[in-house]
Design an enzyme around this catalytic site. Structure first.
Site, PDB file in Angstrom:
ATOM      1  N   GLY A  14       0.493  -1.367  -0.175  1.00 24.26           N
ATOM      2  CA  GLY A  14       0.491  -0.163  -0.546  1.00 24.26           C
ATOM      3  C   GLY A  14       0.609   1.476  -0.274  1.00 24.26           C
ATOM      4  NE  ARG A  17      -5.385   5.977  -0.901  1.00 18.57           N
ATOM      5  CZ  ARG A  17      -5.611   4.611  -1.596  1.00 18.57           C
ATOM      6  NH1 ARG A  17      -5.308   5.028  -3.067  1.00 18.57           N
ATOM      7  NH2 ARG A  17      -6.368   4.401  -1.317  1.00 18.57           N
ATOM      8  CG  ASN A  88       0.792   1.485   5.036  1.00 18.93           C
ATOM      9  OD1 ASN A  88       0.495   2.130   6.141  1.00 18.93           O
ATOM     10  ND2 ASN A  88       0.572   1.754   3.537  1.00 18.93           N
ATOM     11  CB  SER A 140      -5.557   1.616  14.063  1.00 19.21           C
ATOM     12  OG  SER A 140      -5.828   2.640  14.548  1.00 19.21           O
ATOM     13  CG  ASN A 147     -12.798   5.318  17.509  1.00 20.22           C
ATOM     14  OD1 ASN A 147     -14.081   6.351  18.454  1.00 20.22           O
ATOM     15  ND2 ASN A 147     -13.618   5.895  16.320  1.00 20.22           N
ATOM     16  CE1 TYR A 153      -8.283   1.172   9.995  1.00 15.54           C
ATOM     17  CE2 TYR A 153      -8.947   1.749  12.222  1.00 15.54           C
ATOM     18  CZ  TYR A 153      -7.686   1.714  11.222  1.00 15.54           C
ATOM     19  OH  TYR A 153      -6.713   2.271  10.578  1.00 15.54           O
ATOM     20  CB  ALA A 154     -11.306  -1.809  16.800  1.00 16.30           C
ATOM     21  CE  LYS A 157      -5.426  -1.125  10.971  1.00 20.50           C
ATOM     22  NZ  LYS A 157      -4.073  -0.872   9.765  1.00 20.50           N
ATOM     23  CB  THR A 236       2.061  -1.437  19.915  1.00 21.29           C
ATOM     24  OG1 THR A 236       2.192  -3.172  19.072  1.00 21.29           O
ATOM     25  CG2 THR A 236       1.081  -0.870  18.799  1.00 21.29           C
TER      26      THR A 236
HETATM   27  P1  NDP Z   1      -5.236   5.199   2.592  1.00 22.28           P
HETATM   28  O1  NDP Z   1      -5.881   5.251   2.868  1.00 22.28           O
HETATM   29  O2  NDP Z   1      -4.728   6.295   2.501  1.00 22.28           O
HETATM   30  O3  NDP Z   1      -3.824   4.365   1.904  1.00 22.28           O
HETATM   31  C1  NDP Z   1      -3.984   3.049   1.306  1.00 22.28           C
HETATM   32  C2  NDP Z   1      -3.261   2.425   1.020  1.00 22.28           C
HETATM   33  O4  NDP Z   1      -3.748   0.814   0.799  1.00 22.28           O
HETATM   34  C3  NDP Z   1      -3.276   2.913  -0.481  1.00 22.28           C
HETATM   35  O5  NDP Z   1      -2.322   2.700  -0.765  1.00 22.28           O
HETATM   36  C4  NDP Z   1      -3.375   1.287  -0.951  1.00 22.28           C
HETATM   37  O6  NDP Z   1      -3.814   1.720  -2.263  1.00 22.28           O
HETATM   38  C5  NDP Z   1      -3.675   0.422  -0.031  1.00 22.28           C
HETATM   39  N1  NDP Z   1      -4.964  -0.512  -0.112  1.00 22.28           N
HETATM   40  C6  NDP Z   1      -5.910  -0.973   0.716  1.00 22.28           C
HETATM   41  N2  NDP Z   1      -6.224  -2.163   0.122  1.00 22.28           N
HETATM   42  C7  NDP Z   1      -5.695  -3.026  -0.404  1.00 22.28           C
HETATM   43  C8  NDP Z   1      -5.458  -4.519  -0.609  1.00 22.28           C
HETATM   44  N3  NDP Z   1      -6.659  -5.156  -0.372  1.00 22.28           N
HETATM   45  N4  NDP Z   1      -4.430  -4.767  -0.761  1.00 22.28           N
HETATM   46  C9  NDP Z   1      -3.563  -3.566  -0.807  1.00 22.28           C
HETATM   47  N5  NDP Z   1      -3.200  -2.541  -0.802  1.00 22.28           N
HETATM   48  C10 NDP Z   1      -4.144  -1.942  -0.499  1.00 22.28           C
HETATM   49  O7  NDP Z   1      -4.493   4.632   3.851  1.00 22.28           O
HETATM   50  P2  NDP Z   1      -3.499   5.781   4.595  1.00 22.28           P
HETATM   51  O8  NDP Z   1      -1.981   5.661   4.575  1.00 22.28           O
HETATM   52  O9  NDP Z   1      -3.975   6.873   5.641  1.00 22.28           O
HETATM   53  O10 NDP Z   1      -3.056   4.733   6.376  1.00 22.28           O
HETATM   54  C11 NDP Z   1      -1.783   3.749   6.158  1.00 22.28           C
HETATM   55  C12 NDP Z   1      -2.500   2.284   7.096  1.00 22.28           C
HETATM   56  O11 NDP Z   1      -2.348   2.578   8.241  1.00 22.28           O
HETATM   57  C13 NDP Z   1      -3.250   2.239   6.974  1.00 22.28           C
HETATM   58  O12 NDP Z   1      -3.392   0.259   8.073  1.00 22.28           O
HETATM   59  C14 NDP Z   1      -4.441   2.569   8.399  1.00 22.28           C
HETATM   60  O13 NDP Z   1      -5.465   1.205   8.471  1.00 22.28           O
HETATM   61  C15 NDP Z   1      -3.161   2.880   9.473  1.00 22.28           C
HETATM   62  N6  NDP Z   1      -3.670   3.831   9.594  1.00 22.28           N
HETATM   63  C16 NDP Z   1      -4.272   5.154   9.335  1.00 22.28           C
HETATM   64  C17 NDP Z   1      -4.456   5.838  10.014  1.00 22.28           C
HETATM   65  C18 NDP Z   1      -4.729   8.226   9.869  1.00 22.28           C
HETATM   66  O14 NDP Z   1      -5.351   8.879  10.651  1.00 22.28           O
HETATM   67  N7  NDP Z   1      -4.422   7.500   8.539  1.00 22.28           N
HETATM   68  C19 NDP Z   1      -4.130   5.894  11.695  1.00 22.28           C
HETATM   69  C20 NDP Z   1      -4.334   4.958  12.221  1.00 22.28           C
HETATM   70  C21 NDP Z   1      -3.811   3.888  11.301  1.00 22.28           C
HETATM   71  P3  NDP Z   1      -4.460   1.403  -3.638  1.00 22.28           P
HETATM   72  O15 NDP Z   1      -5.599   1.566  -3.918  1.00 22.28           O
HETATM   73  O16 NDP Z   1      -3.692   1.863  -4.312  1.00 22.28           O
HETATM   74  O17 NDP Z   1      -4.664  -0.219  -3.616  1.00 22.28           O
END
Ligand code: NDP
Length: 245
Positions: A14, A17, A88, A140, A147, A153-154, A157, A236
């Site tokens: 992932g 972004r 991630n 998370s 939450n 989601y909880a 994680k 963690t």
């Molecule tokens: P984004 O939604 O911005 O990015 C998610 C990423 O995961 C993208 O690159 C997407 O790629 C990829 N993705 C989603 N589903 C799949 C899948 N089935 N297989 C492979 N890749 C996948 O999320 P964040 O950057 O905010 O989050 C990243 C991590 O951090 C996550 O695990 C999230 O739970 C965790 N997190 C985020 C928080 C926040 O406040 N933002 C807080 C706490 C934890 P694509 O769509 O190109 O496939």
């Protein structure tokens, strides 16, 4: 502390972004060779090309076992091995528990929890063979605190945290560490859906007084991947400005 990952091979799931992209960019900027993934091959490749350094993009859907078994050998062939896995990728399908459909539950568990397991399992053997490795899963603070509206989601994680502690104990004697990073409220697409009012309410509860940035999460991942963190495993690390103290 400037960390140097020259010669190291890093896989970030992932990485198209948000936090994953920041992590990939930080490793590449510190000399590592990096493979990022996205569900769409073209998107993954074009984002990889935008990041400065030796970065490659491949397709991966972590909720699909076949995709995972295809991705890891391909990534390791490009990298010539794997020193660091950053698990991630993750999703949300937020709803109150009474409104959560079976699919909302299954999608989140199969991506966030099962996907983390599938990816980690792929790198254990090569890491045991090379007698070193770092696995860092992005969980998370919601996995620690729960939450309302995020039961699925909880659970996913919290599951990742239990998984990390178990795997850490299985592989510690092989010089492999397994840790989790638990971000709080980080400014990315995932958190962009939250209303302005809800954001202000959450930020009002953050002792640091603001949301975090993907780069701040990336810095903690880099530390856990570094030589300096060689005796930290099963941990963690909250990156949340004090939100879940
Ligand atoms: P984004 O939604 O911005 O990015 C998610 C990423 O995961 C993208 O690159 C997407 O790629 C990829 N993705 C989603 N589903 C799949 C899948 N089935 N297989 C492979 N890749 C996948 O999320 P964040 O950057 O905010 O989050 C990243 C991590 O951090 C996550 O695990 C999230 O739970 C965790 N997190 C985020 C928080 C926040 O406040 N933002 C807080 C706490 C934890 P694509 O769509 O190109 O496939």
């Amino acid at each position: 502390m400037k960390l140097d990952f020259t010669g190291k091979s890093v896989i970030v799931t992932g990485g198209t972004r948000g936090i994953g992209r920041a992590v990939a960019s930080a490793f590449a900027g510190s000399g590592a060779k990096v493979v990022i993934s996205g569900r769409n091959a073209e998107t993954a490749a074009s984002i990889a090309a935008e990041i400065d350094g030796d970065v490659h993009g491949l397709a991966l859907d972590i909720s699909d076992s076949a995709s995972v078994s295809e991705f890891f050998p391909a990534a390791q062939e490009i990298l010539g091995g794997v020193d660091v896995l950053v698990a991630n990728a993750g999703i949300t399908r937020d709803k109150l528990v009474m409104a959560t459909k079976d699919d909302d539950w299954d999608d989140v568990i199969s991506t966030n929890l099962r996907g983390t397991f599938l990816c980690a399992r792929e790198v254990i053997r090569p890491m045991i063979k090379s007698r070193s490795g770092r696995i860092i899963a992005i969980t998370s603070i919601i996995g620690l605190t729960g939450n309302p509206g995020q039961g699925n989601y909880a659970a996913s994680k919290a599951g990742v945290i239990g998984f990390v502690k178990s795997l850490a104990q299985e592989v510690a004697s092989r010089n492999i560490t397994v840790n989790a990073v638990a971000p709080g409220m980080i400014t990315t697409d995932m958190s962009a859906d939250i209303s302005e009012k809800a954001r202000e309410a959450i930020e009002g509860r953050i002792p640091a007084g603001r949301s975090g940035t993907p780069d701040e999460v990336a810095a903690s991942v880099m530390f856990l991947a570094s030589e300096q963190a060689s005796y930290i495993t099963g941990e963690t690390l909250r990156v949340d400005g004090g939100l879940a103290c």
